[in-house]
Design an enzyme around this catalytic site. Structure first.
Site, PDB file in Angstrom:
ATOM      1  N   LYS A 135       0.844  -1.188   0.000  1.00 56.46           N
ATOM      2  CA  LYS A 135       0.000   0.000   0.000  1.00 56.46           C
ATOM      3  C   LYS A 135       0.886   1.246   0.000  1.00 56.46           C
ATOM      4  O   LYS A 135       1.795   1.374   0.834  1.00 56.46           O
ATOM      5  CB  LYS A 135      -0.904   0.012   1.238  1.00 56.46           C
ATOM      6  CG  LYS A 135      -1.915  -1.124   1.279  1.00 56.46           C
ATOM      7  CD  LYS A 135      -3.054  -0.900   0.299  1.00 56.46           C
ATOM      8  CE  LYS A 135      -4.156  -1.907   0.479  1.00 56.46           C
ATOM      9  NZ  LYS A 135      -5.308  -1.653  -0.406  1.00 56.46           N
ATOM     10  N   ASP A 180      -0.549  -0.753  -4.621  1.00 54.52           N
ATOM     11  CA  ASP A 180      -1.906  -0.212  -4.540  1.00 54.52           C
ATOM     12  C   ASP A 180      -1.836   1.155  -3.882  1.00 54.52           C
ATOM     13  O   ASP A 180      -1.589   1.265  -2.679  1.00 54.52           O
ATOM     14  CB  ASP A 180      -2.800  -1.154  -3.730  1.00 54.52           C
ATOM     15  CG  ASP A 180      -4.258  -0.718  -3.740  1.00 54.52           C
ATOM     16  OD1 ASP A 180      -4.560   0.344  -4.318  1.00 54.52           O
ATOM     17  OD2 ASP A 180      -5.095  -1.435  -3.158  1.00 54.52           O
ATOM     18  N   GLU A 204      -2.247  -0.772  -8.908  1.00 56.15           N
ATOM     19  CA  GLU A 204      -3.693  -0.851  -8.710  1.00 56.15           C
ATOM     20  C   GLU A 204      -4.243   0.515  -8.310  1.00 56.15           C
ATOM     21  O   GLU A 204      -3.770   1.123  -7.359  1.00 56.15           O
ATOM     22  CB  GLU A 204      -4.014  -1.885  -7.632  1.00 56.15           C
ATOM     23  CG  GLU A 204      -5.493  -2.099  -7.413  1.00 56.15           C
ATOM     24  CD  GLU A 204      -5.787  -3.133  -6.343  1.00 56.15           C
ATOM     25  OE1 GLU A 204      -6.888  -3.085  -5.777  1.00 56.15           O
ATOM     26  OE2 GLU A 204      -4.913  -3.984  -6.068  1.00 56.15           O
ATOM     27  N   ASP A 227      -9.741  -0.602  -9.460  1.00 57.41           N
ATOM     28  CA  ASP A 227     -10.415  -1.080  -8.246  1.00 57.41           C
ATOM     29  C   ASP A 227     -11.593  -0.158  -7.948  1.00 57.41           C
ATOM     30  O   ASP A 227     -12.736  -0.452  -8.281  1.00 57.41           O
ATOM     31  CB  ASP A 227      -9.437  -1.139  -7.073  1.00 57.41           C
ATOM     32  CG  ASP A 227     -10.088  -1.666  -5.792  1.00 57.41           C
ATOM     33  OD1 ASP A 227     -11.309  -1.923  -5.789  1.00 57.41           O
ATOM     34  OD2 ASP A 227      -9.384  -1.815  -4.784  1.00 57.41           O
ATOM     35  N   LYS A 246     -14.379  -6.670  -6.454  1.00 61.88           N
ATOM     36  CA  LYS A 246     -14.614  -6.858  -5.020  1.00 61.88           C
ATOM     37  C   LYS A 246     -16.062  -7.325  -4.859  1.00 61.88           C
ATOM     38  O   LYS A 246     -17.004  -6.613  -5.214  1.00 61.88           O
ATOM     39  CB  LYS A 246     -14.390  -5.551  -4.256  1.00 61.88           C
ATOM     40  CG  LYS A 246     -12.967  -4.984  -4.358  1.00 61.88           C
ATOM     41  CD  LYS A 246     -11.997  -5.752  -3.487  1.00 61.88           C
ATOM     42  CE  LYS A 246     -10.594  -5.150  -3.506  1.00 61.88           C
ATOM     43  NZ  LYS A 246     -10.523  -3.792  -2.932  1.00 61.88           N
TER      44      LYS A 246
END
Length: 336
Positions: free
Chosen positions: A154, A178, A204, A229, A251
């Site tokens: 992240k 991400d 991402e 995403d 998701k």
């Protein structure tokens, strides 16, 4: 059919930080559907970005309890279509319900989900393991705590390149990045150049969700693939991502469950997009459902249960990225 709702507050091993929030606990709703001596289980976690809480999910499901409990003999696709109009404003609740019904349906058929769908599991991708934002020292420590073949890192800080440069010194693992909407166009294009040198596989959702012209600019010029995403929430978003992203991360909680998730994956494949499914820090209940989609995926991020200090269920297991299925039918889940 009987509907049973259970609320949990899942404790994490470590404070989990992304570009927009930090959490120590993950509220979660478990839906159980009982029929003819069988139980099916589903899960959806809360998420402030999508303005979804466990109490609201429970409230919305209770409102239609009488409708749900009369739907016994439908296929999962028929069940989802019948319930969607009631829960179109709460896809998280719909996800938990759809997951539970699909699990129940497969158990009644005495099949695992992937068998019900006629998938073969011999080429399943490995799951990554997520390293949340922290000091560089803490991120290195988290990585060393669990050696893994693929890490999802992240980012969205002022030290992003320095972080990945330091992490690279300690492992040969594949890196995925991400940024959770934390970068701009030039930052994404420039970072991609440096991150590719550091063994990063893809980026991402580096930028905010609905800046489609900016996504197209990055799509044209990034030296790394870009996976959507936050820009790919429901089924209608898949087509929008074509020629703006190289792939999509589905998701289940955002799109309304396994039923629409499978349709999104198939649509993405038709458009030549890479396919990925991600998690939202679910327990083994939600993670086990994701596992049955693996034969259709290029990438997967299903480490949610690994981030918990204490799980609430048994089901699939994960060893160094590789998923092993339960001997039980359906998703293979049993609540502890």
């Amino acid at each position: 059919m009987e509907l049973i709702l259970r609320a949990y507050n899942l404790k994490l091993k470590h404070t989990f930080t992304i570009s927009r929030e930090s959490i120590d606990f993950q509220p979660s709703l478990i839906v159980e559907l009982q029929s003819d001596g069988y139980s099916g289980f589903g899960e959806a976690t809360s998420n402030p970005y999508y303005k979804t809480t466990v109490p609201v999910m429970m409230q919305d499901l209770e409102k239609i309890r009488s409708v749900i409990e009369t739907k016994t003999n439908e296929t999962p696709e028929e069940f989802w279509a019948a319930i969607h109009p009631y829960l179109k404003n709460n896809m998280f609740a719909l996800c938990a319900l759809d997951m539970a019904f699909t699990d129940l349906y497969a158990r009644k058929k005495e099949k695992k989900l992937y068998q019900l769908w006629n998938y073969t599991t011999d080429k399943n991708p490995l799951t990554d393991y997520t390293i949340g934002i922290a000091s560089i020292e803490k991120m290195v420590a988290k990585m060393k705590e669990l050696p893994w073949p693929i890490y999802k890192i992240k980012l969205g800080t002022k030290e992003d390149i320095a972080i990945v440069t330091e992490l690279r010194k300690h492992t040969d693992a594949v890196f995925r990045i991400d940024a959770n909407c934390g970068w701009g166009v030039a930052e994404t294009i420039n970072n991609a150049v440096e991150l590719k040198k550091l063994g990063v596989e893809f980026l991402e959702q580096p930028m905010k969700a609905n800046n489609w012209e900016e996504h197209k600019e990055v799509f044209k010029h990034s030296v790394l693939p870009i996976i959507a995403d936050e820009s790919c929430i429901i089924e209608e978003d898949v087509a929008k991502c074509h020629n703006h992203f190289h792939g999509i991360n589905v998701k289940l909680v955002k799109c309304g469950g396994l039923t629409p998730g499978r349709r999104m994956i198939q649509e993405a494949k038709k458009l030549g997009l890479k396919t990925m499914v991600g998690c939202m820090t679910e327990s083994t209940v939600g993670i086990s459902a994701i596992a049955h989609l693996l034969p259709q995926l290029d990438y997967v991020d299903m480490d949610g249960a690994l981030l918990l200090s204490e799980d609430i269920a048994t089901g699939i297991t994960i060893d160094f990225g590789k998923i092993s299925y339960s001997d039980l039918n359906g998703t293979g889940v049993t609540l502890m």
